[in-house]
Design a protein around this motif. Sequence first.
Motif, short mmCIF file in Angstrom:
data_model
loop_
_atom_site.label_atom_id
_atom_site.label_comp_id
_atom_site.label_asym_id
_atom_site.label_seq_id
_atom_site.Cartn_x
_atom_site.Cartn_y
_atom_site.Cartn_z
N ILE A 1 -8.92 -24.40 -20.93
CA ILE A 1 -9.11 -25.61 -21.71
C ILE A 1 -10.18 -26.47 -21.04
O ILE A 1 -10.05 -26.81 -19.86
N SER B 1 -5.56 -19.88 -22.24
CA SER B 1 -5.57 -19.90 -20.78
C SER B 1 -6.67 -20.77 -20.20
O SER B 1 -6.70 -21.02 -19.00
N ILE C 1 -1.11 -27.49 -26.57
CA ILE C 1 -0.28 -28.06 -25.50
C ILE C 1 0.99 -28.61 -26.12
O ILE C 1 0.98 -29.64 -26.79
N HIS D 1 -5.25 -27.90 -28.84
CA HIS D 1 -5.36 -26.87 -27.81
C HIS D 1 -4.02 -26.24 -27.46
O HIS D 1 -3.88 -25.59 -26.42
N THR E 1 -5.58 -23.01 -16.68
CA THR E 1 -4.41 -23.82 -16.97
C THR E 1 -3.13 -23.25 -16.37
O THR E 1 -3.02 -22.05 -16.11
N ASN E 2 -2.19 -24.14 -16.15
CA ASN E 2 -0.83 -23.76 -15.76
C ASN E 2 0.12 -24.68 -16.49
O ASN E 2 0.06 -25.90 -16.36
N SER E 3 1.00 -24.10 -17.29
CA SER E 3 1.95 -24.89 -18.06
C SER E 3 3.23 -25.06 -17.26
O SER E 3 3.96 -24.10 -17.01
N ILE F 1 -4.55 -28.52 -15.50
CA ILE F 1 -5.85 -27.93 -15.81
C ILE F 1 -6.78 -28.10 -14.61
O ILE F 1 -6.96 -29.22 -14.11
N MET G 1 1.08 -30.16 -18.35
CA MET G 1 0.06 -29.12 -18.48
C MET G 1 -1.00 -29.40 -17.42
O MET G 1 -1.60 -30.48 -17.39
#
Length: 277
Positions: free
Chosen positions: A136, A134, A245, A243, A258-260, A252, A250
Amino acid sequence: MKFTAKVIVPSALALGLMAAAGGGALALSKTANNKLADRLQQEFPATKISGVNCDFKVKGLCEVVAGKNVFYATADGQKVFIGEVLDLKSKTNITAARISELASMASAEAKIAGGPQQAAADQTPPPAAAAPASVIKVDLPKDNAVIHNAGAPLKLTVFADYSCHFCQQLFTDLKSHPEIEITEYPIAILGPESETKAKRVLCSSDKTAAANALYYGGEMRTAGECEAGAAKLAQNLAFARQHGIQGTPMLIRSDGATNSGWMPGDKLVAWLKGVKA
């Protein structure tokens, strides 16, 4: 293998169109699904194929899950479609709904994995180099990135693939938000076409203009591919793998949150303003 940037399939048309593509075949068996997954994994070695479902809502088209992202392939693996499938009858975005479902599942799994029961059972400390999924902290060279809206007050880092439709949607939204400085690290997880595009951007004397040409249309001025660009792309991709991803975009924040996946512009601004000190 052929690519298309977007798939929009009216539900009434889908049956005839996809029946022709799939020859009216029945849903593939589990073994056949696995064979298709193996083939796609060979075609896209940098992308982890999580699952294949050929018993899909659109006949003749198989859903392919890659981490938290989704794309589509014909049952024979000869054609891949990267983009959204829309059901015009029900006015629903099938792709977006599936990605939301995958994100919810990943969030639930993360909570279970980090729950107190597991923590009590497993006393082994995690490796010091491992960063929580969550959060990075990006320490890549800025020369590996494309900077948009340099100097703007809100800061956003993005790992993006130039063949990713949701990346295109994100940057289309961001075009109307000059208050956001975007540090974009190109990666290539959707095949050789993505790799070629990323290298050309990273080899350009004006990386921002080159990236904008891909996102918004226009002339790309670049010297083509170069060793330096290939090295930058490889470094970006290695960081992404390290990391976890596996999908793009992605997002950041400056605090590492983070939000994917794609986030609408207004929600993105609110999220960026929620940076924790």
